[in-house]
Design an enzyme around this catalytic site. Structure first.
Site, PDB file in Angstrom:
ATOM      1  N   SER B 251     -12.642  41.862  21.121  1.00 41.28           N
ATOM      2  CA  SER B 251     -11.348  42.526  21.187  1.00 41.28           C
ATOM      3  C   SER B 251     -11.506  43.922  20.631  1.00 41.28           C
ATOM      4  O   SER B 251     -12.470  44.219  19.930  1.00 41.28           O
ATOM      5  CB  SER B 251     -10.337  41.791  20.295  1.00 41.28           C
ATOM      6  N   SER B 289     -10.699  39.259  25.558  1.00 39.45           N
ATOM      7  CA  SER B 289     -10.523  40.414  24.681  1.00 39.45           C
ATOM      8  C   SER B 289      -9.054  40.667  24.365  1.00 39.45           C
ATOM      9  O   SER B 289      -8.209  40.668  25.252  1.00 39.45           O
ATOM     10  CB  SER B 289     -11.124  41.642  25.378  1.00 39.45           C
ATOM     11  N   ASP B 291      -7.114  43.494  23.637  1.00 42.27           N
ATOM     12  CA  ASP B 291      -7.169  44.953  23.660  1.00 42.27           C
ATOM     13  C   ASP B 291      -5.750  45.479  23.525  1.00 42.27           C
ATOM     14  O   ASP B 291      -5.031  45.677  24.515  1.00 42.27           O
ATOM     15  CB  ASP B 291      -7.824  45.425  24.965  1.00 42.27           C
TER      16      ASP B 291
END
Lengths: 372, 372, 372, 372
Positions: B251, B289, B291
């Protein structure tokens, strides 16, 4: 605590649209288990860290304690003055991985980390990372909210104690210290059975209601809040009003469950309908309110764990209106159930929040020819 | 810990567009203070609750420790496999009320509640409810993440220790145990000074980078990841790869700060541009991830506390492109700074993540005529 | 018009990641048909309503002209200075009901109503209401945009002429009068074939590119825009620069198609990845840009017309990263293809936009050792 | 056409909360002008292209015909089975550049392009591109919707004829052929004056109402739809019911205007409250409904045209609840006004939609003791 045998809203003769399922509760949706920890202790002046304590935790397990399976889910924030963790991943993935937990505003963190610990220890989650859903409303008027009285063991107890069947209402679980429309409030639930023409599905709703000022309250279309005005003294004594120059404090968390086979983008539509049920009780979703809703479907078991391509069922959009209507109806009734079930409570510094009088409520409805 | 005098990305001759401000750090934006707690202890086999520990907390205080004032903010989730609490209220109100905290995934809760406690004790927040912003990336490959080693005192230390000036990078704060593009990674920062024609504002970025597989890495447009392939053995040993069938774990949290007078809806635009800076380093924002990006502006001091109508400044949309470009550039450089600053680390069960070799990196850039 | 045999980007030796499918075009996704009407007439001074005309219409039919079936779809606006009609319904229902059409900004209306007429006459839509998807970029620098030269018959021609197979690029269809990164630009396409381990699906992209200033252009990581600076005179003559004080005008519409079985919420994730492919070519998504992306899946035929409950296929989120990566790669290449295919054009008032020189482009890549 | 002197909802004794401004219309907000073109011609069998015609155009100019200034705006889609063009730019920029136009579903395109032409010719917009806001509901039950009878001159007439002062209601403008809750419906308006403690601002609402089935209708909390059931024959004859398996067709566009100094992110909050006003009339926002809302503020004149940094006013979030409540109240009343003002209409193929009987409506309210 809710007294056994205490009447629910429709026992008082309040009319609602639609047909509830057997328990008129979120647990009418097969597989759902609900557990609650209620913390009530101490009286008198607030001593931060000592009490008085009027709070708790509510846990909703979409497929029960023994399943590790995920559910499709969607969420909606009508007014985001609140917290519901885990929603960014729901929006992205379309899956709700674990339980939904509801507590007081300042205990979201402990509940979140404790639920990770519980999930790891029960082998329910990846060891590497977990993004639990924890929501809240604020009980600072009655509870020592800055004393952080919710502990990991209270979270474990709510999770381990989750059961199908009847759901307690009123001053229980996360809803213990909550108030709505100027009355004592808290946890409420209701359900609807959709007509067989549209699949015969169940929609269940559970609310933790802590929102609204008294003047706004409408029950079955009747302006009950205007019929039962708040005593002037009560208004002055209510410190939580300072949240909002307009006098409307509080929040409401609404959880909608169904066994209708809805995909994530359809469940966002369902979550949005909770707003329309809330509106029927008079709310304008004030600035100080965290009105955050989540919907999930117990259909499509196993969809999350198929490694390549899952086969899933999707209800046609042309039939989804039946779920919309059931959601609006069950949300309206769950809120009124929370109000009717709650009992007068005294908390920190002698703050007192009165329950709505069942007699006065019936009288208001009778005046408008709305008593069954 | 970052070694003093360790070179930063541009010290290695890596070319970047645009002009950094004095420190090339988020603290170039006047008023911002950053504090970190770094927890490194133990070695050898994982014993949950005992260690080894490789984690920490990063705190960013938009107006410093002594101000109770809020800032306008906006956020964006490029791929929501992560948590950033408090965003629902930012989306609603347009204000970020307190610090931004970043830690490991399983410590978000303790950091959240501790930051409430800190805010209440410092008189920075309403007694009644607080909705802190806490974000995370997962350090479970190197850290005993299920040991819950972050404690309230570590949060207080990060907050109380926040300072303006130079910002440590690499294996520090929340970034201590993080890895990106298959290399040791962690905390990075950079800044840009916008041309005077567009207001001369500062844009500062801080990242906690824990994303991406090695093959994707691009530095200054050069396919560095393909030039420095991961040893086959390393791939097999990397348990965290199980997060994602495609092998991309991790991440990245990106915080963008500016003194440009931007309103909340404009700050959402800025947060979205962090994605474009991230893309320049090669990321495709994988499924595994988280993000998640947040942007805030230190302009418009006092806007949150005006009781009736505040007078606020708004940068024209016709000039905002200068902030967009600065955000993309500073994000790209902050990520490369994190990579360059990090040092090889060994953690739980002897898991080892190598830092990128500065020599090998320079050699790859030289091959493509991109070394300054 | 595109010259037959004109080289595409990879014919020039430009390196791209991933493996294209047979045609390296959106039509590699089985069933997709593309049709274009190109309108080029007149020269010399602008006479509104008379010309010169440099515009057109592009039609993308997800399942071809003969199918009335819908597709799952999702969309994303990276910078919303543009129009894509019909997106509110896509967001709600998850279905794209008909073709996607792309034209100039001021012809969106006529294209929309004409596409309804065409759909009604071909029995493709309800008689009662239709919500077509029509997107745009602005060709006012070269085209008499306020002359409204696109007529219903041009829309019918694009729809009726849609075919599978090779897709024309450059100065064709809706892209006829467009420019990007300071060069002549327009329509471009590319595709990727995903590894069999992740299902072997196809991802196809079509762009109508009209965005960006020259200094930003990156090709295969090489700062081509800085290597091929715009002549000072060219900058001054470019009236469209007035759109944005920072000199970046224009927009880009990106259409992503796949046969991977993705649900609507997953297709939103795909649409978002187009931003990362765009970023690889250097864009910071300027204020004046309508950067709007749509993604659809041709899997799950018939899902929209099942009256009760449809059985649909859903690709696992753990494999979706393969589609993310393919989308980023194909978007990057489609933009470079548009740039490479376009030819120098002179339009209203003698405005002239030069095509990029293939030799100069190759020279810039060679300088950075990036020519295959 | 609305008959002069026809009573409005409160003239019938229907109780509403809050205090309307002078005209109880959207034009109570200073500067707003409204213009309408009503097209009624022909009778008998549908001949596509010939009629019968029952449609029109409504134009709302936030600062009147003579101003080129923009307004801050925000929007919300409760159920997106409809079109409102231009919203992507509003979401991005926070500004509404020109008029809001409302027409029938299949005439959105012609109205959009004609409004660009009008804006260009009046020097109100950039020559290069314009992104007008045009919304719709479907009148295909009464109108030859596929005959495309709205022409550019009808759009110009609505725009040129816009005036402040009283606003016609019922079968006028875009609302000419519309129906709601099974009754003839169309255009309605109302306003509220906010208490001086919260700034004394005006909130005005205009609706084009075409939504809902009769059983759902609630007026002032009274289940009017259940009191006035639809004749069985009427249900069968209603072709538009085919839109939705649940029998609920239609859409509602709601425009909220205010002079309260609200920023774009605050105006999104206002737009969301229109849903709560709609819910008070009984809607569950069915699948077939395009329930799309836009809110704008006439404060902050000139903010869009300041080249560098504008100074703008922002109402405190702590007071915004007053605008929320006014929006809910005015939306509820505007819908009932549309219903009360509309007159029985016969259209294509002899389709007939009855107006609600004022006597029957009053009788239903009297039964529930809700008649003033």
């Amino acid at each position: 605590m809710q007294t056994q045998g205490r009447p629910r809203a429709r026992d008082l003769g309040i009319p609602f649209d639609g047909t509830p399922a057997a328990l008129n509760a979120i647990t009418d949706v097969p597989g759902i288990e609900v557990g609650m920890t209620t913390l009530i202790s101490g009286d008198g002046p607030l001593k931060v860290g000592a009490g008085p304590v009027r709070t708790g935790v509510t846990a909703i397990l979409p497929r029960g304690r023994t399943s590790k399976d995920q559910v499709f889910a969607g969420w909606f924030s009508l007014n985001g003055n609140g917290e519901m963790t885990g929603t960014t991943w729901i929006e992205e993935a379309g899956f709700l991985e674990g339980p939904i937990l509801i507590t007081n505003t300042h205990s979201v963190g402990v509940v979140r980390d404790a639920s990770i610990k519980w999930s790891v220890e029960h082998g329910r989650t990846s060891q590497a990372w977990s993004l639990p859903v924890v929501a809240e409303t604020s009980d600072g008027f009655l509870n020592d909210i800055n004393g952080f009285h919710v502990k990991p063991e209270h979270v474990f107890a709510a999770l381990d104690g989750a059961r199908s069947g009847r759901v307690a209402e009123g001053n229980v679980g996360g809803g213990t210290g909550m108030r709505c429309y100027g009355f004592k409030c808290g946890t409420g639930t209701a359900s609807r059975k959709i007509d067989a023409r549209f699949g015969g599905y169940i929609v269940g709703v559970l609310v933790q209601a802590n929102h609204g000022t008294r003047d706004l309250l409408r029950v079955a279309g009747v302006p009950v809040g205007q019929e039962l005005p708040e005593p002037a003294a009560g208004r002055a004594a209510d410190a939580s009003r300072a949240r909002d120059a307009l006098g409307e404090a509080g929040s409401i968390i609404i959880v909608v469950a169904t066994d209708a086979p809805l995909l994530p983008h359809q469940l966002k539509r369902i979550a949005r309908r909770a707003a329309l049920g809330l509106a029927r009780t008079g709310s304008v979703s004030s600035n100080g309110s965290g009105d955050i809703f989540i919907a999930f479907s117990t259909a499509n078991a196993g969809a999350a764990s198929v490694p390549a391509t899952a086969q899933v069922s999707m209800m046609s959009n042309t039939r989804i209106g039946a779920v919309f209507e059931a959601t609006v109806q069950a949300t309206e009734e769950a809120i009124v159930n929370a109000l009717v079930a709650a009992e007068t409570m005294t908390g920190v510094d002698g703050h007192r929040t009165e329950a709505i009088s069942h007699d006065a409520l019936r009288q208001a409805l009778r005046k408008y020819n709305r008593l069954k």
